[in-house]
Design a protein around this motif. Sequence first.
Motif, short mmCIF file in Angstrom:
data_model
loop_
_atom_site.label_atom_id
_atom_site.label_comp_id
_atom_site.label_asym_id
_atom_site.label_seq_id
_atom_site.Cartn_x
_atom_site.Cartn_y
_atom_site.Cartn_z
N GLY A 16 0.81 -1.21 0.00
CA GLY A 16 0.00 0.00 0.00
C GLY A 16 0.85 1.26 0.00
O GLY A 16 2.06 1.22 -0.18
N ASP A 17 0.17 2.38 0.21
CA ASP A 17 0.87 3.66 0.24
C ASP A 17 0.06 4.64 1.07
O ASP A 17 -0.88 4.26 1.75
CB ASP A 17 1.12 4.20 -1.17
CG ASP A 17 -0.15 4.37 -1.98
OD1 ASP A 17 -1.25 4.22 -1.42
OD2 ASP A 17 -0.04 4.68 -3.17
N ARG A 18 0.48 5.90 1.05
CA ARG A 18 -0.18 6.97 1.78
C ARG A 18 -0.06 6.79 3.30
O ARG A 18 -1.00 6.95 4.06
CB ARG A 18 -1.64 7.11 1.35
CG ARG A 18 -1.87 7.04 -0.13
CD ARG A 18 -2.10 8.29 -0.90
NE ARG A 18 -2.96 9.25 -0.24
CZ ARG A 18 -2.71 10.54 -0.29
NH1 ARG A 18 -1.66 11.00 -0.92
NH2 ARG A 18 -3.51 11.40 0.29
N TYR A 19 1.14 6.48 3.74
CA TYR A 19 1.40 6.30 5.16
C TYR A 19 1.69 7.62 5.85
O TYR A 19 2.37 8.48 5.29
CB TYR A 19 2.60 5.35 5.38
CG TYR A 19 2.29 3.92 5.03
CD1 TYR A 19 1.63 3.10 5.93
CD2 TYR A 19 2.66 3.39 3.80
CE1 TYR A 19 1.34 1.79 5.62
CE2 TYR A 19 2.38 2.08 3.48
CZ TYR A 19 1.72 1.28 4.39
OH TYR A 19 1.43 -0.01 4.08
N ASP A 20 1.21 7.75 7.08
CA ASP A 20 1.55 8.90 7.90
C ASP A 20 2.99 8.77 8.40
O ASP A 20 3.74 9.73 8.43
CB ASP A 20 0.63 9.01 9.13
CG ASP A 20 -0.79 9.31 8.76
OD1 ASP A 20 -1.01 10.19 7.90
OD2 ASP A 20 -1.69 8.65 9.31
N THR A 21 3.33 7.53 8.81
CA THR A 21 4.65 7.27 9.39
C THR A 21 5.16 5.91 8.92
O THR A 21 4.40 4.94 8.90
CB THR A 21 4.58 7.26 10.93
OG1 THR A 21 4.01 8.49 11.38
CG2 THR A 21 5.95 7.07 11.55
N VAL A 22 6.42 5.88 8.57
CA VAL A 22 7.10 4.62 8.26
C VAL A 22 8.23 4.49 9.28
O VAL A 22 9.02 5.41 9.46
CB VAL A 22 7.67 4.61 6.82
CG1 VAL A 22 8.51 3.37 6.58
CG2 VAL A 22 6.54 4.71 5.80
N LEU A 23 8.27 3.37 9.94
CA LEU A 23 9.29 3.11 10.95
C LEU A 23 10.36 2.18 10.37
O LEU A 23 10.05 1.07 9.94
CB LEU A 23 8.65 2.46 12.19
CG LEU A 23 9.57 2.14 13.35
CD1 LEU A 23 10.22 3.40 13.89
CD2 LEU A 23 8.78 1.42 14.44
N ALA A 24 11.58 2.66 10.35
CA ALA A 24 12.72 1.88 9.85
C ALA A 24 13.74 1.78 10.99
O ALA A 24 14.80 2.40 10.95
CB ALA A 24 13.32 2.54 8.62
N ALA A 25 13.37 1.03 12.02
CA ALA A 25 14.21 0.91 13.21
C ALA A 25 15.18 -0.25 13.04
O ALA A 25 14.77 -1.41 12.95
CB ALA A 25 13.33 0.69 14.45
N LEU A 38 14.99 3.49 1.12
CA LEU A 38 14.57 4.80 1.63
C LEU A 38 13.76 5.56 0.60
O LEU A 38 12.76 6.21 0.94
CB LEU A 38 15.79 5.62 2.07
CG LEU A 38 16.41 5.22 3.40
CD1 LEU A 38 17.76 5.91 3.58
CD2 LEU A 38 15.48 5.55 4.55
N THR A 39 14.14 5.48 -0.67
CA THR A 39 13.39 6.13 -1.73
C THR A 39 11.99 5.53 -1.84
O THR A 39 11.00 6.25 -1.95
CB THR A 39 14.14 6.02 -3.08
OG1 THR A 39 15.42 6.63 -2.94
CG2 THR A 39 13.37 6.69 -4.20
N SER A 40 11.91 4.22 -1.77
CA SER A 40 10.62 3.54 -1.82
C SER A 40 9.74 3.94 -0.64
O SER A 40 8.53 4.17 -0.79
CB SER A 40 10.85 2.02 -1.82
OG SER A 40 9.64 1.32 -1.93
N MET A 41 10.33 4.07 0.54
CA MET A 41 9.57 4.51 1.71
C MET A 41 9.06 5.94 1.51
O MET A 41 7.90 6.24 1.82
CB MET A 41 10.45 4.45 2.96
CG MET A 41 10.76 3.08 3.43
SD MET A 41 11.91 3.16 4.83
CE MET A 41 12.14 1.42 5.15
N ALA A 42 9.91 6.82 1.00
CA ALA A 42 9.52 8.21 0.77
C ALA A 42 8.35 8.30 -0.21
O ALA A 42 7.43 9.11 -0.03
CB ALA A 42 10.71 9.01 0.25
N GLU A 43 8.36 7.46 -1.22
CA GLU A 43 7.29 7.46 -2.22
C GLU A 43 5.96 7.00 -1.65
O GLU A 43 4.91 7.29 -2.22
CB GLU A 43 7.69 6.58 -3.40
CG GLU A 43 8.83 7.15 -4.21
CD GLU A 43 9.43 6.16 -5.20
OE1 GLU A 43 9.11 4.94 -5.11
OE2 GLU A 43 10.21 6.61 -6.05
N ARG A 44 5.98 6.29 -0.53
CA ARG A 44 4.75 5.75 0.06
C ARG A 44 4.14 6.66 1.12
O ARG A 44 3.08 6.35 1.65
CB ARG A 44 5.04 4.39 0.72
CG ARG A 44 5.61 3.35 -0.21
CD ARG A 44 4.65 3.05 -1.37
NE ARG A 44 5.19 2.04 -2.23
CZ ARG A 44 4.88 0.75 -2.16
NH1 ARG A 44 4.05 0.32 -1.28
NH2 ARG A 44 5.43 -0.09 -3.00
#
Length: 166
Positions: A16-25, A38-44
């Motif tokens: 999916g996409d349109r996330y408020d927050t992505v956690l990459a801990a 990171l680019t893929s996360m930013a796009e989501r």
Amino acid sequence: RFIRADLERGLPDDAGDRYDTVLAADIIEHLRNPLRTLTSMAERLKPGGTIIASVPNIGHWYPRFRTAAGLFDYDQRGILDDTHVRFFTRRSFLRVVREAGLVPVATQHTGLPFDALKISTSRGVGRLLASIDRTLVRLWPTMFAYQFVFELHVNPALDVATDPVG
């Protein structure tokens, strides 16, 4: 919902996409191509969304000392975890962040993980050591921060997540 995926390929479409927050801990250092992920996360992200990312600091005094002493080797956990395929200083991680079209808006530094070392910091010598560690992290984070934690936003000049509808 749980989605099993190989993050080396970025986030899968069914995430999916349109996330408020992505956690990459504690995941970026395990990837051969952190820029792609990171680019893929930013796009989501939704417009104004946030990525919270943490990475261990290879510039911490412990791996520096071990390397200078000719003792570089992997450990079972920590900065030199044997599953880490990438190592980051604050500067090198921020370079990847910017290449991914992200900007840091906040940074925190963590000190030594006394609990993982089984050292109680509630009193006595452990409390003193923890206090000294916190002070050193605050004064010289690139040498004494065990880990960096960043709040990242999409660079407004490059905002890949901007909603053209509003």
